[in-house]
Design an enzyme around this catalytic site. Structure first.
Site, PDB file in Angstrom:
ATOM      1  N   GLN A  96       0.853  -1.201   0.000  1.00 25.48           N
ATOM      2  CA  GLN A  96       0.000   0.000   0.000  1.00 25.48           C
ATOM      3  C   GLN A  96       0.889   1.252   0.000  1.00 25.48           C
ATOM      4  OE1 GLN A  96      -3.621  -0.689   2.859  1.00 25.48           O
ATOM      5  NE2 GLN A  96      -1.835  -1.787   3.685  1.00 25.48           N
ATOM      6  N   ASP A  99       6.202   4.895  -1.255  1.00 24.34           N
ATOM      7  CA  ASP A  99       7.569   5.425  -1.154  1.00 24.34           C
ATOM      8  C   ASP A  99       8.538   4.752  -2.133  1.00 24.34           C
ATOM      9  OD1 ASP A  99       7.502   3.729   2.044  1.00 24.34           O
ATOM     10  OD2 ASP A  99       8.109   2.903   0.114  1.00 24.34           O
ATOM     11  N   HIS A 114      -1.330   1.481  -4.337  1.00 25.86           N
ATOM     12  CA  HIS A 114      -1.733   2.884  -4.215  1.00 25.86           C
ATOM     13  C   HIS A 114      -0.832   3.815  -5.017  1.00 25.86           C
ATOM     14  CE1 HIS A 114      -3.853   1.797  -0.172  1.00 25.86           C
ATOM     15  NE2 HIS A 114      -4.502   1.372  -1.236  1.00 25.86           N
ATOM     16  N   CYS A 141       2.172  21.661 -15.643  1.00 24.97           N
ATOM     17  CA  CYS A 141       2.730  21.055 -16.849  1.00 24.97           C
ATOM     18  C   CYS A 141       2.965  22.158 -17.900  1.00 24.97           C
ATOM     19  CB  CYS A 141       1.721  20.036 -17.382  1.00 24.97           C
ATOM     20  SG  CYS A 141       2.180  19.235 -18.934  1.00 24.97           S
ATOM     21  N   CYS A 143       1.929  22.157 -20.630  1.00 22.80           N
ATOM     22  CA  CYS A 143       0.642  22.319 -21.368  1.00 22.80           C
ATOM     23  C   CYS A 143      -0.331  23.181 -20.571  1.00 22.80           C
ATOM     24  CB  CYS A 143       0.020  20.940 -21.648  1.00 22.80           C
ATOM     25  SG  CYS A 143      -0.961  20.277 -20.286  1.00 22.80           S
ATOM     26  N   SER A 181       0.371  -2.991   8.739  1.00 21.48           N
ATOM     27  CA  SER A 181      -0.831  -2.324   8.228  1.00 21.48           C
ATOM     28  C   SER A 181      -1.956  -2.481   9.240  1.00 21.48           C
ATOM     29  CB  SER A 181      -1.275  -2.940   6.895  1.00 21.48           C
ATOM     30  OG  SER A 181      -2.465  -2.292   6.446  1.00 21.48           O
ATOM     31  N   ASN A 206       2.257  -6.753  13.286  1.00 17.89           N
ATOM     32  CA  ASN A 206       1.857  -5.360  13.425  1.00 17.89           C
ATOM     33  C   ASN A 206       1.980  -4.944  14.884  1.00 17.89           C
ATOM     34  OD1 ASN A 206       0.725  -3.179  11.655  1.00 17.89           O
ATOM     35  ND2 ASN A 206      -0.741  -3.082  13.367  1.00 17.89           N
TER      36      ASN A 206
END
Ligand code: APR
Length: 240
Positions: A96, A99, A114, A141, A143, A181, A206
């Site tokens: 998830q 990094d 994610h 951007c 654009c 998690s 955990n």
């Protein structure tokens, strides 16, 4: 016992959350006192609404997180997992985390449910850029479109391809190990139960209890992930 479970499994999948990166120096989201959502409201800074309505606050929040990732690095636990993949002890990591530390530590099969903070893309033309655009406070951007990190925001769907691959790996798994998690965010938190439904053994490591502990074959609370991985690695190394 965890070393035995790994030895006796021919398809082991590791599932990581923010608790995998706190020992690298990155805060998680829901630990009391230090979790990010104790300081920021995710709906105000990490949602599609924030991107469209509070874009300055959105830029500030994500530039801070991009700088955080650039200042930190994978810890020994990330490198142990990458070595276990090379040795065929695990077959992949569903994460998830955004990094990019599993990939940076050498893991090949890292499924980033994610997305990633290592990249940003234009909301209008879709062009990809490195996250240094945010470091340099370049939020638009050429654009004219808005640049946003290539992470899944609250209110957005997960990437179809990554999600499908994670389901296939989970359904094949004989051992499914959760590391760090709270298992509170869906659809990511459905993977441990999907593994159980397909006959896998479920291990949850955990610091705090999670809402799925009662379905696990083994729960390790109150210990740091880095310490658990290092102990199991030492035991597995005795097999050589
Ligand atoms: N060792 C073991 N456990 C740890 C450690 C550690 N060093 N550090 C933290 N933990 C545990 C905490 O006790 C906590 O229960 O890791 C868990 C992290 O849970 P969360 O902060 O909820 O993070 P996570 O489960 O990854 O959140 C899922 O929520 O906000 C979204 O997109 C974001 O990917 C994130 C998702």
């Amino acid at each position: 016992m965890l070393a035995d479970l790994i030895r006796n499994s021919n398809h082991t999948i590791v599932f990581t959350g923010a608790g995998m990166s706190t020992e690298s120096g990155l805060p998680d989201f829901r630990s009391s006192n230090t979790g990010l959502w104790g300081q920021e409201d995710p709906s105000q800074v990490a949602s599609t609404e924030a991107l469209n309505k509070n874009v300055e606050q959105f830029f500030r929040f994500y530039r801070h997180r991009v700088l955080g990732v650039q200042d930190c690095m994978p810890h020994a636990g990330h490198f142990i997992l990458a070595e276990w993949e090379r040795k065929g002890l695990i077959q992949g990591i569903i994460t998830q985390n955004v990094d990019g530390f599993h990939t940076e530590a050498g893991t090949i099969n890292s499924m980033e449910l994610h997305g990633t903070l290592q990249k940003v893309h234009c909301q209008s033309c879709g062009k990809d850029f490195g996250s240094d655009r945010y470091t340099e406070e370049q939020f638009y951007c050429p654009c004219g479109g808005t640049l946003r990190p290539s992470v899944v925001l609250f209110g957005e769907m997960l990437s179809e391809d990554t999600f499908t691959k994670a389901i296939q790996e989970t359904e094949k798994s004989k051992l499914f190990i959760v590391l760090g998690s709270s298992l509170t965010v869906s659809p990511a938190n459905q993977f441990p139960l999907l593994a159980k439904e397909h006959g896998a053994k479920l291990v949850i490591v955990n610091r705090e209890p999670t809402m799925l502990d009662r379905y696990a074959d083994m729960v390790i609370n109150g210990k740091d992930i880095g310490e658990v991985l290092s102990e199991v690695d030492s035991e597995l190394k005795m097999d050589l």
